[in-house]
Each structure stands twice: as structure tokens, then as C-alpha cells.
Scaffold this active site. Structure first.
Site, PDB file in Angstrom:
ATOM      1  N   HIS A  96      15.134 -11.965  11.036  1.00  0.00           N
ATOM      2  CA  HIS A  96      14.665 -11.035   9.997  1.00  0.00           C
ATOM      3  C   HIS A  96      13.184 -10.677  10.171  1.00  0.00           C
ATOM      4  O   HIS A  96      12.837  -9.529  10.456  1.00  0.00           O
ATOM      5  CB  HIS A  96      14.836 -11.659   8.611  1.00  0.00           C
ATOM      6  CG  HIS A  96      16.224 -12.099   8.268  1.00  0.00           C
ATOM      7  ND1 HIS A  96      17.263 -11.220   8.126  1.00  0.00           N
ATOM      8  CD2 HIS A  96      16.725 -13.331   8.009  1.00  0.00           C
ATOM      9  CE1 HIS A  96      18.357 -11.890   7.782  1.00  0.00           C
ATOM     10  NE2 HIS A  96      18.060 -13.165   7.715  1.00  0.00           N
TER      11      HIS A  96
HETATM   12  C1  BDR Z   1      14.148 -12.648   4.214  1.00  0.00           C
HETATM   13  O1  BDR Z   1      14.231 -13.638   3.180  1.00  0.00           O
HETATM   14  C2  BDR Z   1      13.620 -14.831   3.585  1.00  0.00           C
HETATM   15  O2  BDR Z   1      14.435 -15.917   3.309  1.00  0.00           O
HETATM   16  C3  BDR Z   1      13.321 -14.677   5.051  1.00  0.00           C
HETATM   17  O3  BDR Z   1      12.104 -15.343   5.373  1.00  0.00           O
HETATM   18  C4  BDR Z   1      13.205 -13.192   5.245  1.00  0.00           C
HETATM   19  O4  BDR Z   1      11.884 -12.735   4.986  1.00  0.00           O
HETATM   20  C5  BDR Z   1      15.550 -12.344   4.712  1.00  0.00           C
HETATM   21  O5  BDR Z   1      16.335 -11.866   3.675  1.00  0.00           O
END
Ligand code: BDR
Ligand code: CA
Length: 313
Positions: A239
Site C-alpha cells: 500500500h
Molecule cells: C493503509 O492502512 C494502513 O493500515 C496501512 O499502513 C496503509 O497506509 C492501507 O489501507
């Protein structure tokens, strides 16, 4: 050279984004701000400083940000990232000091110092950015732009939601802040779940194995961060690194322009990022300042991650 301020809630994938940023010759990290999200802001601020010290970059200022969302309490993501946020990683207690300014103030100061030269990169909930914009509403027109990891736009068959059925965690965690930022006029690029959860763009087990094959501190860090999660989820969704990769090399990505609306009142849909693809909304979309990543050049993206996150650039 992209000069960035990194707003983050570290976080396993945030940590990978740190590794990528500091191994990227195209990027200069001017400052780091932390926000409540994956873990509370105290843990996140500790993690950010530990990561900077690991990277030998304790010269980068770190300011502590919001300790809760703007209007309503929301849960953290410790069940995914581990109790302290960096899964199984054990790093030395940080020695570097936390900047005296609040995160929102550091954001305002950096925007005033660097103006269009500065890109804001937000890989956590948008609470600090909303606070900065509320304090200084001229930020959206003064800054170079904002790249976020956030949103689930239903533009691919993947990643409809992870915090609820239709919302991505960073937007869901502070939907009111997200709405304020999306509505502020700031030029935004969004790496959302549509592409970060696309099977072709995730880190698969083979890629992970290759990244940790070489012995050393960096491999140990990556193993501590991702080892368990790669097994548990048959790979790892990149992500936050995807947002950082966009900053380093936007030519690897295809984006589409949409006006993004954030759902702040839905019973089952809070935090949903809504785009309207109906034909007669074309004009409205074209006028909007929101670009959403819809396609990634997978081989180039994966090579960047392996070379820079894995080996250190
Ligand atoms: C996002 O949510 C967080 O848990 C991760 O770091 C990322 O930024 C993904 O949905
Ligand atoms: Ca994050």
C-alpha cells in the site's frame, strides 16, 4: 528531485515506504510527521524515529501529530501491524528528539518554506493535513501537491474495502479529515486499494524471498516486518510503498481524473470514497483535482521495490 514531507502512522508498510524513500535518488525527505492510525501516535512517533535512526537519518525532523481523529473515535490496526506497529521488529530505543512543533505546524512551516517545491506524501489518516489546512487555508494553492495512500474507488475488480466492506483504512479512520482535504482544492494523487490489492501488483512470496536472501541488517528488518504477514496472507500488499513509488517515478502509473466524495454519514459505508463514472459527470470529473491510480507497470514497480527496499538502492 522531489522534496517531500512524509505524514505517516508507522505501520509495517509505512516502514517499507521509509526504506523506499531513502533509497530513491529522486526523493529528498525534508520532514516527517506522525499521526494516530495503525497505532497510537506515541508508538508511531517512536517507530518513525527508530526507522530514521536505522537509516542513519536522525537529521530529519519528526513532529508528533494528532492523537485521535477530528470528530469521532475510530479503531487502530494493531491486529494487522502488531502491538507496537512494526510487527516483530526490535530496534534500539530512539535517541533523536521529537521536534517541538505540532505536526500541523511543521506542515505549514514546510509549505511556506518550500512552496510548490514541496510534495506532501500522506500514508496514514489525513488528520494532520486537515488541521494544517484549517489553520492555513492557503496551503492547497501554495503546495506542489499531495500524494496519498488512501481510498477504495471501485475502478478495478480488487480492493473494495479493508476497514469495512467499502472503505479503506486511512480514509475510514478519519473520514471528516479526509473529506476536508479532498474538498480543499489541493491537487491530489491517490494510490488506493484498487491497485494496491491487485494480485499482479502485490509482493508475492517469491519476490519476498528474493528480497531477504542477502544476509544483513536490512534483510533482518524486512523479515521482522513482513515475514509473518507474507505467510499469513500469501504475499503482501504494498500500500504505502506504492504511493512512494509514484513520487519517485510517476511514469510507471496510469491515473484517471475523478471528483472524489468521501462518505461521512453512511451506516455501512463510512469512509467510502465515491467516484461517479456516469457519462454526464465527465465535465465535473475533469475539473476535479483528484487523480486516482488505476494501472501499474508491474515489472518496473516490482523491480523498484526489490532494488530499493530490498537492497537499499
Ligand atoms: C493503509 O492502512 C494502513 O493500515 C496501512 O499502513 C496503509 O497506509 C492501507 O489501507
Ligand atoms: Ca500507513
Amino acid at each position: 528531485m522531489k522534496r517531500i514531507l512524509l505524514d505517516t502512522d508507522p505501520g509495517v508498510d509505512d516502514a517499507l515506504a521509509f526504506l523506499l524513500a531513502f533509497a530513491s535518488p529522486e526523493i529528498k525527505v525534508e520532514a516527517v510527521t506522525t499521526v494516530d492510525g495503525n497505532v497510537d501516535v506515541e508508538k508511531g512517533t517512536r517507530n518513525a524515529r527508530q526507522l530514521l535512526e536505522f537509516l542513519g537519518r536522525d537529521d530529519v525532523p519528526v513532529a508528533r501529530g494528532a492523537s485521535h481523529p477530528m470528530l469521532r473515535p475510530m479503531g487502530n490496526a494493531e491486529s494487522f501491524h502488531g502491538k507496537m506497529g512494526l510487527m516483530d521488529v526490535v530496534l534500539l530505543e530512539p535517541r533523536m528528539k521529537v521536534d517541538k512543533r505540532a505536526a500541523a505546524q511543521l506542515i505549514i512551516d514546510e509549505v511556506n518554506r518550500l512552496g510548490k517545491e514541496l510534495t506532501l506524501v500522506a500514508i496514514g489518516p489525513l488528520t494532520n493535513l486537515a488541521a494544517a489546512i484549517l489553520t492555513d487555508p492557503t496551503i492547497p494553492e501554495k503546495v506542489g501537491g499531495l500524494v496519498i495512500m488512501g481510498g477504495a474507488f471501485s475502478l478495478t475488480p480488487y480492493g473494495s474495502g479493508n476497514a469495512n466492506a467499502v472503505a479503506e483504512f486511512n480514509i475510514w479512520h478519519d473520514p471528516d479529515a479526509a473529506k476536508l482535504v479532498f474538498d480543499s482544492g489541493i491537487p491530489m494523487v491517490c494510490a488506493g486499494l484498487d491497485t494496491t490489492m491487485h494480485p499482479d501488483y502485490r509482493m508475492n512470496k517469491a519476490m519476498y524471498a528474493e528480497m531477504v536472501v542477502k544476509k544483513g541488517k536490512r534483510s533482518e528488518l524486512i523479515k521482522g516486518l513482513c515475514g509473518v504477514l507474507v505467510e499469513r496472507y500469501n504475499g503482501f500488499s504494498l500500500h504505502d510503498p506504492m504511493a512512494m513509488a509514484y513520487v519517485a517515478d510517476p511514469t510507471m502509473f496510469k491515473t484517471e481524473k475523478y471528483k472524489v466524495e468521501v462518505e461521512t454519514t453512511g451506516t455501512h459505508t463510512i469512509g467510502m470514497t465515491v467516484v461517479d463514472r456516469r457519462r454526464y459527470h465527465r465535465e465535473e470529473n475533469l475539473k476535479a483535482n483528484h487523480e486516482v491510480i488505476v494501472e501499474v507497470d508491474a515489472p518496473r514497480f516490482h523491480k523498484m521495490i526489490s532494488d530499493r527496499v530490498g537492497k537499499g538502492g
